[in-house]
Design an enzyme around this catalytic site. Structure first.
Site, PDB file in Angstrom:
ATOM      1  N   GLU A   7       9.682   6.907   8.872  1.00  0.00           N
ATOM      2  CA  GLU A   7      10.730   6.224   9.645  1.00  0.00           C
ATOM      3  C   GLU A   7      11.354   7.118  10.711  1.00  0.00           C
ATOM      4  OE1 GLU A   7      10.390   5.862   6.368  1.00  0.00           O
ATOM      5  OE2 GLU A   7      10.044   3.710   6.172  1.00  0.00           O
ATOM      6  N   HIS A  14      17.154  -2.735  -1.161  1.00  0.00           N
ATOM      7  CA  HIS A  14      16.485  -3.734  -0.310  1.00  0.00           C
ATOM      8  C   HIS A  14      17.381  -4.926  -0.001  1.00  0.00           C
ATOM      9  CE1 HIS A  14      12.979  -1.476  -1.771  1.00  0.00           C
ATOM     10  NE2 HIS A  14      12.281  -1.997  -0.782  1.00  0.00           N
TER      11      HIS A  14
HETATM   12  C1  LIG Z   1      11.221   4.752   3.110  1.00  0.00           C
HETATM   13  C2  LIG Z   1      10.508   3.482   2.850  1.00  0.00           C
HETATM   14  N1  LIG Z   1       9.701   2.968   3.794  1.00  0.00           N
HETATM   15  C3  LIG Z   1       9.045   1.819   3.571  1.00  0.00           C
HETATM   16  C4  LIG Z   1       9.183   1.154   2.391  1.00  0.00           C
HETATM   17  C5  LIG Z   1       8.456  -0.156   2.155  1.00  0.00           C
HETATM   18  N2  LIG Z   1       7.361   0.081   1.225  1.00  0.00           N
HETATM   19  C6  LIG Z   1       7.506  -0.107  -0.095  1.00  0.00           C
HETATM   20  S1  LIG Z   1       6.180   0.365  -0.952  1.00  0.00           S
HETATM   21  C7  LIG Z   1       5.354   0.808   0.462  1.00  0.00           C
HETATM   22  C8  LIG Z   1       3.990   1.383   0.368  1.00  0.00           C
HETATM   23  C9  LIG Z   1       4.001   2.636  -0.411  1.00  0.00           C
HETATM   24  O1  LIG Z   1       2.735   3.135  -0.492  1.00  0.00           O
HETATM   25  P1  LIG Z   1       2.362   4.295  -1.479  1.00  0.00           P
HETATM   26  O2  LIG Z   1       3.345   5.397  -1.350  1.00  0.00           O
HETATM   27  O3  LIG Z   1       0.947   4.619  -1.250  1.00  0.00           O
HETATM   28  O4  LIG Z   1       2.581   3.658  -2.925  1.00  0.00           O
HETATM   29  P2  LIG Z   1       1.803   2.380  -3.546  1.00  0.00           P
HETATM   30  O5  LIG Z   1       2.621   1.186  -3.201  1.00  0.00           O
HETATM   31  O6  LIG Z   1       0.465   2.329  -2.984  1.00  0.00           O
HETATM   32  O7  LIG Z   1       1.832   2.632  -5.013  1.00  0.00           O
HETATM   33  C10 LIG Z   1       6.132   0.572   1.570  1.00  0.00           C
HETATM   34  C11 LIG Z   1       5.724   0.822   2.952  1.00  0.00           C
HETATM   35  C12 LIG Z   1      10.067   1.706   1.437  1.00  0.00           C
HETATM   36  N3  LIG Z   1      10.296   1.091   0.268  1.00  0.00           N
HETATM   37  N4  LIG Z   1      10.694   2.868   1.674  1.00  0.00           N
END
Ligand SMILES: Cc1ncc(C[n+]2csc(CCOP(=O)(O)OP(=O)(O)O)c2C)c(N)n1
Ligand SMILES: [Mg+2]
Lengths: 319, 324
Positions: free
Chosen positions: B60, B129
């Site tokens: 971000e 959220h």
């Molecule tokens: C700082 C932040 N940016 C974006 C999000 C939205 N978001 C939630 S889960 C996710 C993907 C996360 O990917 P990863 O770290 O690979 O974990 P996975 O969901 O694959 O287990 C995103 C973009 C968030 N919750 N927090």
């Protein structure tokens, strides 16, 4: 590492608990009994179960937005977890946290997190605290592949290495951060390389093989307990469900999903136990039945539990 | 006139502005093939390709920083921060760089940058959220803060935001994406910084914005049947506030209630209320009252979440108490 029958049962049972728990949440979401979102851990069970099985009850973990699996593996109470996800008073956080904020500090679970990367600071700080208090504990810090692109990841790894903190950073590489693949979002595709910049030892592990995870994590846990500082493990795995309930999974193919489902951690481990003569088919089925009952009881408990009283809105903010 | 959703209206605004100006591009997490967490950018990657709809890593701080760099050097980025709850991760870039750079550099540059984000409670997603953080943003001179409540305003304001040479934080509401409203086929713009009287009335003025406009209009409808005439002003832009439109209404009704979803203490309502006092104190027949969010992190539990934000019943009750 040696595997006894007792341990085999524990590992298999926990993985089945997580799987059935997640399948149940999916069902509850579909029926609108569970509201909001839930990121499900199905497919990734061997990572949490394998890693947490090699630490002590008073060691710490930090979890992620995909936190049900870690919570269960860290001795979480199925009923209290299920109730929390439904926002009930009997939930592990009194219904105030929900799926994204499951935590149980009494069990060393420092919490799931709604912010991607949000647990990294907490884990690193817990590591610092262990060191300053001269304790012999360790921290397992779980996070996704996507989290390793956020600034806090780099800042924390630097501190942990600089001060030799007893933190084992475990990246659950399930190939995607929501819809964006590692290929499309990481300059370095082998994520273990990110630790090189901080002189932190790192390695990949097959995240579908609970015994392999145990092997690797226990090595680095010992390393940390001996005062040698942090390590970085990338567990290669896959999530079965979409990122969230409404995700049509257009960013990945059905063939890829099939490939990974054929590498199911529960089946792999069950077969291995049969081959080694540690568990037989009947015993495995029996465990599965037991788990089924536990999950049914947890759901029943959660559904019948009351919601928090209105006054609860203002409690717990300050001591 | 045709009726479309708030989501579609936003999508059309992006599409039209991208077609109109090749310098406009989209930049954020899961906005390409996924079409955005709430589907606002659906279809645009297919239409405009990888160079104009760019999926970023989960970074971000760098999203806002690089969007600023692009804005300073000839492009017009529309960045997306998936939830306003993540704004903290890029607050430094937003506050120290984006908002101040033109002023610090003696007015020698422009920052044609839009940061789209989305906030509010209603989906029981819990503390990370569901927040309403607009009051953090209105404390930053140098940016503008826009919060539309209807599909019509959403489209017209987003188009204006993209054409504006100032940095704008454009805050959508997660509970509004599926709401429908009339939106003309032909092109139009809605000016930034201009409030809209969504319903005329004479007994009391409700000043509000975003989802709370819908709640306030519902309350006004109920109260109308009881013979109470409520004027509902949708601010649409929170920075700068169109205080003139508010004052005009206060002069007519002499009573003001502010309805806001964010936490009451230090909230947007505090600023609105103070501006009313500064500009129309002599016209007030009663103290200004706020119907606001509770000063707590958003609880998960559906019953507590409902209590944590204003609802129609509370608005009606407050209006009646004021007129007693
Ligand atoms: C700082 C932040 N940016 C974006 C999000 C939205 N978001 C939630 S889960 C996710 C993907 C996360 O990917 P990863 O770290 O690979 O974990 P996975 O969901 O694959 O287990 C995103 C973009 C968030 N919750 N927090
Ligand atoms: Mg991932």
């Amino acid at each position: 590492m040696e595997i006894t029958k007792e341990l085999a049962i524990k590992l298999l049972k926990q993985m089945m608990e997580i799987r059935q728990f997640e399948d149940m949440i999916m069902e509850l979401l579909a029926k609108n009994i569970a509201e909001g979102g839930s990121h499900l851990y199905a497919g990734m069970e061997a990572v949490a179960v394998g890693a947490i099985s090699v630490i002590n009850p008073d060691d710490y973990i930090t979890s992620t937005h995909r936190g049900h699996g870690h919570a269960i593996a860290k001795d979480g109470d199925l009923k209290a977890l299920m109730a929390e996800i439904l926002g009930k008073k009997t939930g592990v956080c009194k219904g105030k946290g929900g799926s994204l904020h499951l935590a149980d500090l009494s069990k060393g679970n420092l919490g799931a997190n709604g912010i991607v990367g949000g647990g990294l600071g907490i884990a690193t700080g817990a590591g610092l605290s262990i060191k300053l208090q001269k304790q012999n504990k360790v921290v397992l810090c779980f996070f996704g592949d996507g989290a390793t692109n956020n600034g806090i990841f780099f800042e924390c790894l630097n501190m942990a290495s600089l001060w030799k903190l007893p933190v084992i950073y475990i990246c659950e590489n399930n190939k995607y951060a929501m819809s964006v693949s590692v290929e499309r979002s990481h300059a370095v595709k082998d994520i273990t390389k990110k630790a090189l910049a901080f002189d932190i030892p790192s390695e990949n592990v097959d995240g579908q093989d609970v015994l392999a995870v145990r092997e690797v994590v226990s090595k680095w846990v010992n390393h940390a307990r001996e005062g040698n500082g942090p390590s970085f493990i990338v567990a290669n795995t896959y999530r079965y469900y979409g990122h969230s309930r409404s995700d049509p999974r257009v960013y990945r193919t059905r063939e890829e999903e099939k490939f990974w489902r054929e590498r199911d951690p529960i089946i792999i481990f069950g077969n291995k136990m049969k081959e080694m003569g540690i568990l037989n088919e009947e015993e495995i089925n029996q465990i599965e039945e037991e788990v089924k009952k536990e999950i049914e009881e947890a759901v029943d408990f959660a559904i019948k539990s009351p919601y928090p009283e209105p006054e609860e809105l203002y409690t717990d903010l300050y001591v | 006139m045709r009726t479309i959703t708030y989501r579609q209206a936003l999508n059309e605004a992006l599409d039209e502005e991208m077609a109109r100006d090749p310098r406009v591009f989209l930049f954020g997490e899961d906005i390409a093939i996924y079409g955005g967490a709430y589907g606002v950018t659906a279809g645009l990657w297919q239409k405009y390709g990888d160079e104009r709809v760019i999926d970023t890593p989960i970074s971000e701080n760098a999203i806002v920083g690089t969007a600023l760099g692009a804005a300073l050097t000839g492009l017009r980025p529309v960045a997306e921060i998936m939830y306003i709850d993540f704004i903290g991760l890029c607050m430094d870039q937003l506050n120290n760089q984006v908002a101040k750079i033109r002023y610090m550099f003696g007015g020698k540059c422009t920052v044609p940058l839009v940061i789209r984000t989305e906030g509010g409670a209603g989906r029981t997603l819990g503390a990370h959220h569901s927040q309403s953080l607009e009051s953090w943003l209105i404390h930053i001179p140098g940016i503008k803060v826009v919060m539309p409540s209807t599909p019509y305003d959403a489209k017209g304001l987003l188009k204006s935001s993209i054409r504006d040479d100032n940095p704008i934080v454009f805050i959508e509401h997660k509970m509004l994406y599926n709401t429908k409203g009339e939106v003309p086929e032909e092109e139009y713009l809605v000016p930034i910084g201009v409030a809209d009287v969504k319903k005329e009335g004479k007994d009391v003025t409700i000043v509000t914005y975003s989802r709370m406009v819908l709640f306030s209009l519902e309350a006004a409808k109920i109260l109308e049947k009881e013979g109470i005439s409520v004027e509902v002003i949708d601010l649409r832009t929170l920075l700068p506030i169109d205080i003139e439109t508010v004052v005009k209404s206060v002069k007519k009704t002499n009573r003001v209630i502010i309805v806001e979803e964010d936490c009451k203490t230090g909230g947007t309502g505090a600023e609105i209320g103070m501006q009313i006092i500064e500009n129309a104190f002599d016209y007030l027949d009663a103290p200004i009252v706020r119907v606001a969010g509770a000063d707590v992190p958003m609880p998960k539990s559906p019953v507590l979440e409902k209590l944590a934000i204003p609802d129609v019943e509370r608005i009606c009750k407050t209006v009646k108490e004021m007129l007693k």
